[in-house]
Write a protein that holds these residues in place. Structure first.
Motif, short mmCIF file in Angstrom:
data_model
loop_
_atom_site.label_atom_id
_atom_site.label_comp_id
_atom_site.label_asym_id
_atom_site.label_seq_id
_atom_site.Cartn_x
_atom_site.Cartn_y
_atom_site.Cartn_z
N UNK A 1 35.28 34.58 30.55
CA UNK A 1 34.92 35.05 31.68
C UNK A 1 35.57 36.60 31.58
N UNK A 2 34.62 36.83 32.15
CA UNK A 2 34.78 38.98 31.84
C UNK A 2 36.05 39.34 33.39
N UNK A 3 36.44 40.48 33.12
CA UNK A 3 36.78 40.61 34.11
C UNK A 3 36.71 40.66 35.62
N UNK A 4 35.24 41.11 36.19
CA UNK A 4 34.72 40.86 37.08
C UNK A 4 34.84 39.75 37.81
N UNK A 5 35.10 38.18 36.60
CA UNK A 5 35.14 37.04 37.24
C UNK A 5 36.06 36.64 37.43
#
Ligand SMILES: Cc1ncc(COP(=O)(O)O)c(C=O)c1O
Length: 488
Positions: free
Chosen positions: A131-135
């Motif tokens: 999962x990307x940092x924004x998730x």
């Protein structure tokens, strides 16, 4: 203070600092610099030897590391040893021989490059499976951590199978997948990857045959191969592994195991149908072929939940089930779990104790709070919503840019789109050219038993505007390489 009438030779091919080291060593050996002798300051030595101060620092560092000199509190440096064994310059140890003679194989070169390049500034990661940092659910994480604050009263080693309260919570959680097991049949591990490592070390003899989907995440690792085992790739169709492929390679032997990712398969995104699950479980049960069911993507369904795990129908303890929070919450916890017959769990726990004395106690406590508070379920709902947006947007970008140069699946969950290029351009060249444009791709060959024209695209990591920019650029590079190939 010592008297020095010597200077390094600036025309020599030998480094200046090395000449100084050798000079001081020879003076100690001759007895000219006795133990307790003070060495001039760095500034003074730089003047005497007519070299930069940094050269002196380097030379003194080496003499210190060899135990010949020592700095004292007053800032001076003194000779402290004249033992012959320390003075003699030994040939350097050849670590290469040790590395090459060891059991574990290195990563594939492309994977080593991907692992390194992922941390290049401003690179767009089109294939990263996390999962990307924004998730990351920052606010919920704060809440969970606050709740844990007063509970952490000690941080000792935990019992071999992991934190009992966490295993209780996971045992309860597994019920919603139709898996009913007591906490004693669960082992907490440092991610599903460690589960695979433990299984390879604890349950199989060298020479064993591991049946896996082709392509497969497992093929990108050397866990089983390093222990002298062989992976055999099994063809898949839209419903998962083709049963006849197992039959062809099966047979009654104690040295076989089936490893499968039946739900949102990595890298193809395929979900094994219910019917196929039943048939495979029966076939392997009849032939006593154990199954490792890697189910780390289960929670990441988008439209509808996937069929129940193989493990939910496993009456005979044939299936070892792997779960993890790496893909749904954050891989940095390094927490996963194995569910299996108690005797197997005890064996794996024993090897785990010899490996690391258990997974991080803090991570286990925090995860227990995440699940038992209900925040994990709440997070998953939001996560699925965001994942749907990302998947739809990525498919839209592909339609706009890749329609005439590639084909792809529309995954029903997980992270991956298995993109197949129409042309036969060199994927290695594509990888290199993409890096020049600050785009990182995961070539499909990393996961396959044969070369192919696939790329694993993951919509979980890059922000969507980055994804758009990255995929657009990638399509231009592909077109350019196609043109070059056609003009040859
Ligand atoms: C199928 C599969 N199993 C296991 C792992 C490793 O997960 P973990 O972070 O839990 O070790 C991955 C990670 O990419 C994966 O895709």
């Amino acid at each position: 203070m010592i008297d020095i009438n010597w200077k390094p030779n600036k025309n020599s091919s030998k480094a200046l600092y090395r000449q100084i080291v050798d000079y001081i060593i020879s003076e100690i050996a001759r007895g000219n610099f006795a133990i307790g002798t003070k060495i001039p300051s760095q500034r003074k030595l730089a003047e005497i030897f007519e070299v930069n101060r940094s050269t002196i620092v380097e030379a003194l560092d080496e003499l210190k590391s060899r135990g010949l000199i020592e700095g004292n509190k007053g800032g001076g440096t003194t000779i402290i040893n004249n033992t012959w064994s320390l003075l003699s310059s030994k040939p350097e140890l050849n670590w290469k021989n040790y590395i090459e003679g060891s059991i574990h194989k290195p990563n594939l070169r492309t994977i080593q490059m991907v692992n390194r390049l992922e941390y290049t500034e401003n690179i767009i990661r089109l294939g990263t499976g996390e999962p990307g940092p924004d998730l990351f659910p920052r606010h919920m994480m704060n809440k969970v951590l606050n709740r844990c604050l007063n509970r952490i009263t000690s941080l000792g080693y935990l019992e071999a199978k992991g934190l009992l309260e966490l295993r209780r919570v996971i045992s309860e959680y597994m019920r919603k997948y139709g898996i009913q097991v007591p906490p004693s049949s669960i082992l907490i591990v440092s991610g599903a990857l460690q589960a695979l490592q433990l299984i390879s070390l604890s349950l199989l003899p060298p020479g064993s045959k591991i049946l896996v989907e082709d392509p497969s995440y497992l093929k990108s690792l050397h866990i089983f191969q390093s222990l002298g085992m062989n992976l055999t790739g099994l063809k898949m169709d839209g419903e998962g592994i083709i049963l006849e492929e197992i039959q062809k390679n099966g047979g009654k032997n104690a040295d076989k195991m089936l490893y499968t990712i039946p739900t949102f398969h990595n890298p193809t995104g395929i979900v094994m149908s219910e019917n196929r699950r039943i048939k495979i479980l029966k076939y392997c049960g009849d032939l006593r072929i154990p199954i490792v069911e890697d189910d780390v993507y289960r929670e990441l369904w988008i439209e509808k939940s996937p069929p129940m795990p193989l493990k939910s129908r496993d009456k005979n303890g044939n299936v070892l089930y792997l779960g993890s929070i790496s893909k749904c919450l954050a891989p940095g916890f390094r927490i996963g779990w194995i569910v299996g017959p108690e005797s197997v769990i005890e064996r794996l726990a024993d090897i785990k104790m010899q490996t690391d004395y258990g997974s991080s106690s803090i991570s286990q406590m925090v995860l227990m709070e995440w699940i038992s508070s209900g925040l994990y379920e709440e997070h998953l709902k939001e996560f699925r919503r965001k994942l749907k947006f990302r998947r739809d947007k990525t498919i839209e970008i592909l339609k706009d840019n890749f329609k005439d140069i590639a084909s792809w699946n529309i995954p029903q969950g997980g992270f991956y789109i298995w993109l197949k290029l129409n042309s036969n351009i060199s994927i290695n060249k594509l990888f290199q050219e993409s890096i020049k444009e600050k785009i990182l791709i995961n070539p499909g060959s990393m996961y396959s038993f044969s070369n192919n024209q696939n790329l694993r695209i993951s919509y979980s990591y890059a922000l969507m505007d980055q994804m758009e920019m990255g995929l657009k650029k990638l399509s231009h590079i592909i077109r350019k390489l196609e043109k070059e190939q056609n003009s040859c």
